[in-house]
Design a protein around this motif. Structure first.
Motif, PDB file in Angstrom:
ATOM      1  N   SER A   1       0.754  -1.146  -0.059  1.00  0.00           N
ATOM      2  CA  SER A   1       0.088   0.018  -0.044  1.00  0.00           C
ATOM      3  C   SER A   1       0.811   1.226  -0.037  1.00  0.00           C
ATOM      4  O   SER A   1       0.297   2.269  -0.233  1.00  0.00           O
ATOM      5  CB  SER A   1      -0.992  -0.040   1.207  1.00  0.00           C
ATOM      6  N   GLU A   2       2.203   1.054   0.331  1.00  0.00           N
ATOM      7  CA  GLU A   2       2.917   2.457   0.538  1.00  0.00           C
ATOM      8  C   GLU A   2       4.267   2.239  -0.137  1.00  0.00           C
ATOM      9  O   GLU A   2       5.173   3.195  -0.208  1.00  0.00           O
ATOM     10  CB  GLU A   2       3.249   2.913   1.819  1.00  0.00           C
ATOM     11  N   ALA A   3       4.536   0.965  -0.860  1.00  0.00           N
ATOM     12  CA  ALA A   3       5.688   0.727  -1.489  1.00  0.00           C
ATOM     13  C   ALA A   3       5.363  -0.375  -2.580  1.00  0.00           C
ATOM     14  O   ALA A   3       4.719  -1.009  -2.417  1.00  0.00           O
ATOM     15  CB  ALA A   3       6.918   0.554  -0.587  1.00  0.00           C
ATOM     16  N   VAL A   4       6.407   0.103  -3.725  1.00  0.00           N
ATOM     17  CA  VAL A   4       6.284  -1.025  -4.920  1.00  0.00           C
ATOM     18  C   VAL A   4       7.633  -1.169  -5.267  1.00  0.00           C
ATOM     19  O   VAL A   4       8.347  -0.200  -5.641  1.00  0.00           O
ATOM     20  CB  VAL A   4       5.232  -0.509  -5.901  1.00  0.00           C
TER      21      VAL A   4
ATOM     22  N   PHE B   1      13.478  -0.459  -9.779  1.00  0.00           N
ATOM     23  CA  PHE B   1      13.105   0.765  -8.988  1.00  0.00           C
ATOM     24  C   PHE B   1      12.250   0.309  -7.906  1.00  0.00           C
ATOM     25  O   PHE B   1      11.607  -0.600  -7.739  1.00  0.00           O
ATOM     26  CB  PHE B   1      12.038   1.330 -10.025  1.00  0.00           C
ATOM     27  N   LYS B   2      12.334   1.455  -6.656  1.00  0.00           N
ATOM     28  CA  LYS B   2      11.480   1.289  -5.575  1.00  0.00           C
ATOM     29  C   LYS B   2      10.919   2.582  -5.301  1.00  0.00           C
ATOM     30  O   LYS B   2      11.587   3.550  -5.121  1.00  0.00           O
ATOM     31  CB  LYS B   2      12.341   0.566  -4.499  1.00  0.00           C
ATOM     32  N   LEU B   3       9.463   2.441  -5.514  1.00  0.00           N
ATOM     33  CA  LEU B   3       8.517   3.625  -5.150  1.00  0.00           C
ATOM     34  C   LEU B   3       8.005   3.650  -3.688  1.00  0.00           C
ATOM     35  O   LEU B   3       7.518   2.579  -3.507  1.00  0.00           O
ATOM     36  CB  LEU B   3       7.661   3.923  -6.318  1.00  0.00           C
ATOM     37  N   PHE B   4       8.331   4.511  -3.005  1.00  0.00           N
ATOM     38  CA  PHE B   4       7.935   4.393  -1.499  1.00  0.00           C
ATOM     39  C   PHE B   4       7.524   5.753  -0.805  1.00  0.00           C
ATOM     40  O   PHE B   4       8.105   6.626  -1.239  1.00  0.00           O
ATOM     41  CB  PHE B   4       8.956   3.573  -0.762  1.00  0.00           C
ATOM     42  N   VAL B   5       6.804   5.543   0.386  1.00  0.00           N
ATOM     43  CA  VAL B   5       6.633   6.790   1.200  1.00  0.00           C
ATOM     44  C   VAL B   5       7.542   6.538   2.429  1.00  0.00           C
ATOM     45  O   VAL B   5       7.589   5.780   3.034  1.00  0.00           O
ATOM     46  CB  VAL B   5       5.190   6.484   1.956  1.00  0.00           C
ATOM     47  N   ASP B   6       8.344   7.796   2.321  1.00  0.00           N
ATOM     48  CA  ASP B   6       9.519   8.101   3.238  1.00  0.00           C
ATOM     49  C   ASP B   6       9.106   8.790   4.510  1.00  0.00           C
ATOM     50  O   ASP B   6       8.919   9.933   4.148  1.00  0.00           O
ATOM     51  CB  ASP B   6      10.920   8.318   2.585  1.00  0.00           C
ATOM     52  N   ARG B   7       8.913   8.161   5.728  1.00  0.00           N
ATOM     53  CA  ARG B   7       8.418   9.053   6.856  1.00  0.00           C
ATOM     54  C   ARG B   7       9.756   9.387   7.769  1.00  0.00           C
ATOM     55  O   ARG B   7      10.316   8.387   8.276  1.00  0.00           O
ATOM     56  CB  ARG B   7       7.459   8.303   7.546  1.00  0.00           C
ATOM     57  N   THR B   8       9.940  10.539   7.853  1.00  0.00           N
ATOM     58  CA  THR B   8      10.817  10.985   9.066  1.00  0.00           C
ATOM     59  C   THR B   8       9.972  11.978  10.281  1.00  0.00           C
ATOM     60  O   THR B   8       8.750  11.940  10.171  1.00  0.00           O
ATOM     61  CB  THR B   8      11.815  11.959   8.374  1.00  0.00           C
TER      62      THR B   8
ATOM     63  N   ASN C   1      -6.655  -4.176  -5.340  1.00  0.00           N
ATOM     64  CA  ASN C   1      -5.859  -4.931  -4.040  1.00  0.00           C
ATOM     65  C   ASN C   1      -4.896  -3.788  -3.363  1.00  0.00           C
ATOM     66  O   ASN C   1      -4.214  -2.903  -4.194  1.00  0.00           O
ATOM     67  CB  ASN C   1      -5.366  -6.264  -4.487  1.00  0.00           C
ATOM     68  N   ASP C   2      -4.830  -4.047  -2.058  1.00  0.00           N
ATOM     69  CA  ASP C   2      -3.933  -3.329  -1.409  1.00  0.00           C
ATOM     70  C   ASP C   2      -2.517  -3.496  -1.570  1.00  0.00           C
ATOM     71  O   ASP C   2      -1.592  -2.899  -1.318  1.00  0.00           O
ATOM     72  CB  ASP C   2      -4.232  -3.004   0.003  1.00  0.00           C
ATOM     73  N   SER C   3      -2.448  -4.873  -1.977  1.00  0.00           N
ATOM     74  CA  SER C   3      -0.997  -5.440  -2.267  1.00  0.00           C
ATOM     75  C   SER C   3      -0.859  -6.440  -3.343  1.00  0.00           C
ATOM     76  O   SER C   3      -2.063  -6.709  -3.793  1.00  0.00           O
ATOM     77  CB  SER C   3      -0.433  -6.221  -0.995  1.00  0.00           C
ATOM     78  N   TRP C   4       0.130  -6.534  -3.888  1.00  0.00           N
ATOM     79  CA  TRP C   4       0.433  -7.452  -4.729  1.00  0.00           C
ATOM     80  C   TRP C   4       1.877  -8.145  -4.870  1.00  0.00           C
ATOM     81  O   TRP C   4       2.904  -7.679  -5.319  1.00  0.00           O
ATOM     82  CB  TRP C   4       0.425  -6.722  -6.498  1.00  0.00           C
TER      83      TRP C   4
END
Length: 227
Positions: free
Chosen positions: A94-97, A115-122, A173-176
């Protein structure tokens, strides 16, 4: 005497401005100057605001086009392992692929990249980030590049359209993960804070490559030959 002319200096005094008139004129001039200054200041602020919004819009368009191209060309590399069902090298949550796609132009455009697309939280903020590394790079290789796509977001959400199991109807779907095929569609939603004027239309990408046509399976290495 009626025929006498008025003293020389009196006519000149009447043709000039009195002190009261000068004060009134200066007051009106000052008022006009203030109004003009505020109008110019408002115009400059409006121009800066419009320019900033145009830059943000342009950045969003460029970012979406980049993701559309990379995800649309995601390559369905087949991974075969002993005692396990073959799966596609595509892992999404849901927050990375993470996926394989064509190499960036700056790398010369040869081969594929991971490639990795993701949400980065700091602690300070949440960003949308993408990393890229050559397909055959090892886990210890530090050649991966990191690109900040969208900064200071509220949250982002990924979804995948397809049949999660053979024979099942297609749905979002939330995940694959550990699937035998790539999803038909990938959707990315980005939301900003309530006070943030930026917008991000839902990005929906159709994956065009459906088969790993170049895979010649090698049972010794459990990988496609040459990879």
């Amino acid at each position: 005497m009626s025929g006498l002319r008025e003293p020389y200096g009196r006519g000149a005094d009447e043709a000039g401005f009195t002190l009261v008139e000068m004060i009134v004129a200066l007051a009106v001039f000052s008022l006009l100057s203030v109004l003009l200054f505020h109008n110019v200041k408002f115009g400059v602020q409006a121009w800066r605001s419009g320019s900033a919004r145009a830059d943000e819009l342009q950045r969003s368009v460029v970012t979406q086009e980049l993701l559309r191209r990379l995800l649309g060309n995601a390559y369905p590399l087949i991974i075969k392992q002993e005692a396990l069902q073959p799966r596609i090298d595509f892992e999404g949550g849901s927050e990375a692929v993470e996926f394989l796609s064509e190499a960036p132009v700056v790398s010369g455009g040869a081969g594929r990249y991971r490639f990795k697309l993701f949400v980065d939280r700091t602690r300070q903020q949440t960003d949308l980030v993408m990393t890229a590394a050559p397909e055959l790079a090892s886990a210890q290789d530090n050649s991966a590049s990191r690109t900040l796509l969208v900064s200071d977001i509220d949250h982002a959400e990924l979804a995948y359209f397809g049949a999660p199991s053979p024979g099942a109807p297609g749905r979002w779907n939330d995940s694959w993960e550990k699937q035998s095929d790539v999803p038909s569609l990938v959707r990315l939603r980005v939301s900003f804070h309530a006070s943030d004027p930026r917008t991000w239309p839902d990005l929906v990408v159709a994956l065009r490559v459906r088969a790993d046509v170049s895979c010649v399976y090698d049972p010794i290495t459990a990988r496609c030959r040459g990879r």
